[in-house]
Design a protein around this motif. Sequence first.
Motif, PDB file in Angstrom:
ATOM      1  N   THR A 198       0.841  -1.195   0.000  1.00  0.00           N
ATOM      2  CA  THR A 198       0.000   0.000   0.000  1.00  0.00           C
ATOM      3  C   THR A 198       0.876   1.246   0.000  1.00  0.00           C
ATOM      4  O   THR A 198       1.831   1.324   0.765  1.00  0.00           O
ATOM      5  N   SER A 199       0.534   2.214  -0.845  1.00  0.00           N
ATOM      6  CA  SER A 199       1.392   3.401  -0.922  1.00  0.00           C
ATOM      7  C   SER A 199       0.595   4.644  -1.293  1.00  0.00           C
ATOM      8  O   SER A 199      -0.498   4.568  -1.859  1.00  0.00           O
ATOM      9  N   VAL A 220       4.665   4.278   2.354  1.00  0.00           N
ATOM     10  CA  VAL A 220       4.100   2.935   2.348  1.00  0.00           C
ATOM     11  C   VAL A 220       3.698   2.519   3.759  1.00  0.00           C
ATOM     12  O   VAL A 220       4.242   3.009   4.744  1.00  0.00           O
ATOM     13  N   GLY A 221       2.732   1.641   3.837  1.00  0.00           N
ATOM     14  CA  GLY A 221       2.258   1.152   5.124  1.00  0.00           C
ATOM     15  C   GLY A 221       1.714  -0.248   4.958  1.00  0.00           C
ATOM     16  O   GLY A 221       2.239  -1.045   4.190  1.00  0.00           O
ATOM     17  N   THR A 222       0.649  -0.547   5.666  1.00  0.00           N
ATOM     18  CA  THR A 222      -0.040  -1.813   5.469  1.00  0.00           C
ATOM     19  C   THR A 222      -1.492  -1.492   5.107  1.00  0.00           C
ATOM     20  O   THR A 222      -1.980  -0.409   5.423  1.00  0.00           O
ATOM     21  N   PRO A 223      -2.154  -2.405   4.391  1.00  0.00           N
ATOM     22  CA  PRO A 223      -1.770  -3.786   4.121  1.00  0.00           C
ATOM     23  C   PRO A 223      -0.647  -3.924   3.089  1.00  0.00           C
ATOM     24  O   PRO A 223      -0.512  -3.095   2.198  1.00  0.00           O
ATOM     25  N   GLN A 224       0.114  -5.000   3.263  1.00  0.00           N
ATOM     26  CA  GLN A 224       1.098  -5.465   2.283  1.00  0.00           C
ATOM     27  C   GLN A 224       0.771  -6.922   1.981  1.00  0.00           C
ATOM     28  O   GLN A 224       0.258  -7.621   2.854  1.00  0.00           O
ATOM     29  N   ALA A 225       1.050  -7.378   0.777  1.00  0.00           N
ATOM     30  CA  ALA A 225       0.733  -8.769   0.429  1.00  0.00           C
ATOM     31  C   ALA A 225       1.916  -9.402  -0.290  1.00  0.00           C
ATOM     32  O   ALA A 225       2.598  -8.751  -1.089  1.00  0.00           O
ATOM     33  N   TYR A 226       2.140 -10.673  -0.002  1.00  0.00           N
ATOM     34  CA  TYR A 226       3.259 -11.426  -0.578  1.00  0.00           C
ATOM     35  C   TYR A 226       2.811 -12.857  -0.847  1.00  0.00           C
ATOM     36  O   TYR A 226       1.987 -13.401  -0.101  1.00  0.00           O
ATOM     37  N   ASP A 261      15.930  -5.090   1.473  1.00  0.00           N
ATOM     38  CA  ASP A 261      17.290  -5.396   1.937  1.00  0.00           C
ATOM     39  C   ASP A 261      17.785  -6.722   1.360  1.00  0.00           C
ATOM     40  O   ASP A 261      18.996  -6.909   1.157  1.00  0.00           O
ATOM     41  N   LEU A 262      16.858  -7.634   1.088  1.00  0.00           N
ATOM     42  CA  LEU A 262      17.215  -8.934   0.522  1.00  0.00           C
ATOM     43  C   LEU A 262      17.259  -8.926  -1.007  1.00  0.00           C
ATOM     44  O   LEU A 262      17.468  -9.964  -1.625  1.00  0.00           O
ATOM     45  N   GLY A 263      17.041  -7.745  -1.605  1.00  0.00           N
ATOM     46  CA  GLY A 263      17.174  -7.625  -3.056  1.00  0.00           C
ATOM     47  C   GLY A 263      15.889  -7.732  -3.842  1.00  0.00           C
ATOM     48  O   GLY A 263      15.908  -7.732  -5.083  1.00  0.00           O
ATOM     49  N   GLU A 264      14.737  -7.797  -3.160  1.00  0.00           N
ATOM     50  CA  GLU A 264      13.452  -7.927  -3.850  1.00  0.00           C
ATOM     51  C   GLU A 264      12.991  -6.583  -4.421  1.00  0.00           C
ATOM     52  O   GLU A 264      13.251  -5.526  -3.844  1.00  0.00           O
ATOM     53  N   THR A 265      12.292  -6.634  -5.545  1.00  0.00           N
ATOM     54  CA  THR A 265      11.611  -5.470  -6.103  1.00  0.00           C
ATOM     55  C   THR A 265      10.168  -5.504  -5.640  1.00  0.00           C
ATOM     56  O   THR A 265       9.480  -6.522  -5.805  1.00  0.00           O
ATOM     57  N   LEU A 266       9.706  -4.410  -5.046  1.00  0.00           N
ATOM     58  CA  LEU A 266       8.334  -4.343  -4.553  1.00  0.00           C
ATOM     59  C   LEU A 266       7.450  -3.556  -5.514  1.00  0.00           C
ATOM     60  O   LEU A 266       7.927  -2.687  -6.238  1.00  0.00           O
ATOM     61  N   HIS A 267       6.166  -3.844  -5.468  1.00  0.00           N
ATOM     62  CA  HIS A 267       5.187  -3.222  -6.370  1.00  0.00           C
ATOM     63  C   HIS A 267       4.185  -2.413  -5.559  1.00  0.00           C
ATOM     64  O   HIS A 267       3.633  -2.908  -4.574  1.00  0.00           O
ATOM     65  N   PHE A 268       3.960  -1.162  -5.993  1.00  0.00           N
ATOM     66  CA  PHE A 268       3.051  -0.280  -5.270  1.00  0.00           C
ATOM     67  C   PHE A 268       1.597  -0.638  -5.564  1.00  0.00           C
ATOM     68  O   PHE A 268       1.231  -0.943  -6.699  1.00  0.00           O
ATOM     69  N   ALA A 269       0.766  -0.564  -4.521  1.00  0.00           N
ATOM     70  CA  ALA A 269      -0.684  -0.692  -4.651  1.00  0.00           C
ATOM     71  C   ALA A 269      -1.327   0.580  -4.109  1.00  0.00           C
ATOM     72  O   ALA A 269      -0.651   1.445  -3.555  1.00  0.00           O
ATOM     73  N   ALA A 270      -2.634   0.690  -4.275  1.00  0.00           N
ATOM     74  CA  ALA A 270      -3.356   1.895  -3.863  1.00  0.00           C
ATOM     75  C   ALA A 270      -3.324   2.071  -2.347  1.00  0.00           C
ATOM     76  O   ALA A 270      -3.255   1.096  -1.596  1.00  0.00           O
ATOM     77  N   GLY A 271      -3.392   3.324  -1.928  1.00  0.00           N
ATOM     78  CA  GLY A 271      -3.447   3.643  -0.506  1.00  0.00           C
ATOM     79  C   GLY A 271      -4.573   4.607  -0.217  1.00  0.00           C
ATOM     80  O   GLY A 271      -5.308   5.029  -1.116  1.00  0.00           O
TER      81      GLY A 271
END
Length: 233
Positions: A133-134, A162-168, A199-209
């Motif tokens: 969420t962003s 960014v905050g939560t919710p976050q999903a993986y 920090d582990l090298g992942e690319t994150l994707h923005f969702a609606a906030g």
Amino acid sequence: MATALIIAGGVGKRMGMDIPKQFILVNEKPVIIYTLESFQKHPKVDQILVVCKEGWIDTMWAYIKEYNISKVKWVIAGGSKGQESINNGVQFLKDYCDDDETVIIHDGIRPLVDELVLSDVIVKCEQYGNAVTSLPYNEQIFVKKTEDTTQQYIDRTILRRVGTPQAYKYGRLLWGYNKAIADNVGMTDSSYTNTMMVDLGETLHFAAGSDKNIKLTNTDDLALFKAYLKMKE
């Protein structure tokens, strides 16, 4: 299938309360129940795990039953900090989640997550493997030169809040926490799942906030929450 992992392990120090802030009553209802009701009502959320402050599990179950939050399948104890609590939940789900299942992580003290925000984070995770969420950052950000001077600012157009919710996807989430603990990466007091994954090298994707999706950390936030509830009425 989607599982919600709700983190409700905090304390109420900055609220000046004697009870954990997720159990504060607002209009005679605990804050955590407002949060859980959003996930209970959402059609794409199948089951809920609550990670609760130790010593409060029986209280949590009592409220869950009183308000008929039937999607809550488990309540377990949290750790001494946020990342430990999330990891407790992630490890617990090993027997209940497939690698490709979506796991939504959310702060129990963000009680105003709406259906659109929750839907978008789930859809984006299904599409890309993760979603956070962003919102755009609308204030000016300056970098300190000394304690009370500055000569440098950051272009706010490149920033997102960014905050939560976050999903993986669960398999990648489990991999992340196992690696973070093994390598001692991203498990500090100020870390969260999103910062750890980066920090582990992942690319994150923005969702609606949403600006209404406030985190209740102090009495001003609580007053704002009550005002939003009054507006809804």
